[in-house]
Write an enzyme that holds these catalytic residues in place. Structure first.
Site, short mmCIF file in Angstrom:
data_model
loop_
_atom_site.label_atom_id
_atom_site.label_comp_id
_atom_site.label_asym_id
_atom_site.label_seq_id
_atom_site.Cartn_x
_atom_site.Cartn_y
_atom_site.Cartn_z
N ARG A 60 1.04 -1.16 -0.09
CA ARG A 60 -0.04 0.12 0.12
C ARG A 60 0.83 1.26 -0.08
NH1 ARG A 60 -1.75 -0.23 5.37
NH2 ARG A 60 -2.05 -2.31 4.77
N THR A 61 0.52 2.11 -0.98
CA THR A 61 1.47 3.47 -1.20
C THR A 61 0.85 4.37 0.25
OG1 THR A 61 1.46 3.08 -3.39
CG2 THR A 61 2.06 5.23 -2.30
N LEU A 62 1.60 4.52 1.14
CA LEU A 62 1.31 5.30 2.40
C LEU A 62 1.21 6.57 2.27
CD1 LEU A 62 2.17 2.70 5.07
CD2 LEU A 62 -0.01 3.40 4.53
N ASN A 102 -4.25 0.98 -2.62
CA ASN A 102 -2.73 0.98 -2.90
C ASN A 102 -2.77 2.13 -4.24
OD1 ASN A 102 -0.05 0.92 -3.47
ND2 ASN A 102 -0.26 -0.97 -4.55
#
Lengths: 221, 231
Positions: free
Chosen positions: A25-27, A129
């Protein structure tokens, strides 16, 4: 700006999902671009973005192209995480390549590319994501002008003038007041420059070198 | 707050192109918190005969990324039948960095020479963005060098000018950054091959407020000079 989007959207779901999940997941974004502003004029689209990519509050890279031409008809500008923008360009390369391989005389126009991008962005958002970008897609095909936007959560719409990030707050009021149908090229450029000047004054992360392209029969810098 | 402030990655790494090749430079300090785990580390790692990589950030992450890229590049070179280009090496690094961005914390600078494009430097910061630049700086020490390079960088330097610039820059960063220190290592890559250089701490120029180093207090006392307190 990317930060305000995070406050509104991602702190909730990310917490709900609990500790380290198995999937990715792109945080948060690292290297980011700031606003893009675009408008329709008499013969096509005008789009402007600066050439900076920031790393937190450091203006780290100062000659980054945040606008690229897509196929024969479109122009894509992006703000947000640059690595995700570079990945989107790779997807679009593949899309355009496959389109050319049909060799059937038809080519993907801005409406189609916009639709493709919307699907990509929305599907990534559903998987928690996202591609951390706000995209501006403009172009001309068969005399028809098109200008649209896709956000990182898949919100998309079409309009006569669009902006991302700070531009939403600073440029759009100017555009709402002063944009009209059949703007000449010169008037369009002046209007865009006016917007960018305000952003230069008030957006901390803007760098003064501009990349302003128009799309009529083909992009020119 | 979602937007993370820049990660401090204990190192100073630099890559600079010159007229005919590239010069890569780095400090040699690896820290675990406040302790210096290795004061003579080598942060400039070989990927192929003609491409090297400067590593910053997590030592483990950067090492494993380099190992993977070296492995793939080796296969690629065998299949291609000739040396890999710097662009291919850099893009492999980007691929791994980007696709594992949630797990990796490493900023990298890829530099090398190939017969098609000559000397090239590619920066691959956190997140997996790839940016080709005439020079690149990275690591925590690089914060102190942005202004320096804005002023001191010029196009088409000679090999010696470039190496001096790199040495000066790393040493300036080491003077101010607690996470950088030790020795300065440089690697010069051009059509003739690769040259490694090593500049120990006492060989570097002194900057503002730095003192002359001596081997022992006794040297000062025995020297016929002013009294110790009046230096």
């Amino acid at each position: 700006m990317a930060t305000t989007m995070v406050k509104e959207n991602n702190s909730g779901p990310a917490q709900l999902l609990g500790p380290e999940s198995a999937f990715e997941r792109t945080l948060y974004p690292y290297v980011t671009g700031t606003s893009v502003v675009a408008l329709k004029y008499k013969d096509g689209i005008l789009m402007a973005a600066d050439m900076a990519a920031s790393y937190g509050s450091t203006l780290r890279y100062k000659s980054v192209e945040r606008m690229k031409s897509i196929g024969k008809h479109s122009l894509l500008g992006a703000s947000g995480e640059i690595s995700d923008f570079q990945e989107i360009l790779r997807y679009l390369d593949e899309l355009i390549l496959y389109d050319n391989m049909w060799d059937d005389g038809n080519s993907l126009g801005p409406k189609e590319v916009h639709s493709y991008l919307t699907r990509v962005m929305y599907n990534r958002r559903n998987k928690f994501n996202p591609l951390w970008n706000s995209l501006v897609l403009g172009g001309v095909k068969n005399g028809q002008k098109y200008l649209g936007m896709v956000s990182m959560i898949g919100v998309n719409f079409e309009d006569n003038h669009v902006a991302t990030g700070f531009g939403n707050h600073l440029a759009r009021p100017i555009l709402r007041d002063e944009w009209h149908e059949n703007l000449s090229f010169e008037d369009g450029v002046k209007l865009l420059e006016k917007c960018m000047r305000v952003l230069l004054y008030r957006d901390r992360l803007l760098w003064f070198e501009l990349n302003s392209i128009d799309s009529v029969n083909g992009p020119l810098v | 707050m979602g937007l993370k402030a820049p990660h401090s990655m204990g190192t100073t790494i630099i890559g600079v192109t010159y007229n005919g090749g590239v010069v890569l430079g780095a400090d040699s300090r690896t820290s675990t918190g406040m302790y210096i785990a290795n004061r003579a580390s080598d942060k400039i790692t070989q990927l192929t005969d003609n491409v090297y990589i400067c590593r910053s950030g997590s030592a483990a992450n950067s090492q494993i990324v380099s190992d993977h890229v070296r492995y793939f590049l080796h296969q690629h070179t065998t299949q291609l039948g000739q040396p890999a280009t710097v662009k291919v090496a850099a893009n492999l690094v980007r691929l791994i960095s980007y696709n594992n961005k949630n797990m990796l914390e490493t900023g990298l600078i890829v530099g090398g020479w190939d017969k098609y494009e000559g000397g090239k430097i590619y920066a691959i910061p956190l997140g997996g963005t790839i940016i080709e630049q005439p020079f690149a700086i990275g690591g925590s020490g690089s914060s102190y060098l942005y202004g320096f390079f804005d002023q001191a960088w010029k196009e088409k330097m000679t090999k010696d000018e470039a190496e001096q610039l790199v040495g000066k820059a790393v040493s300036l960063a080491m003077a101010r950054d607690g996470a950088s220190g030790g020795v300065v290592r440089t690697v010069i890559i051009n059509s003739d091959g690769v040259i490694r250089n090593f500049y120990p701490g006492d060989g570097l120029p002194l900057w503002h407020e730095e003192l002359e180093s001596h081997n022992s207090l006794l040297d000062i006392l025995n020297a016929s000079g002013p009294e110790p307190m009046n230096i």
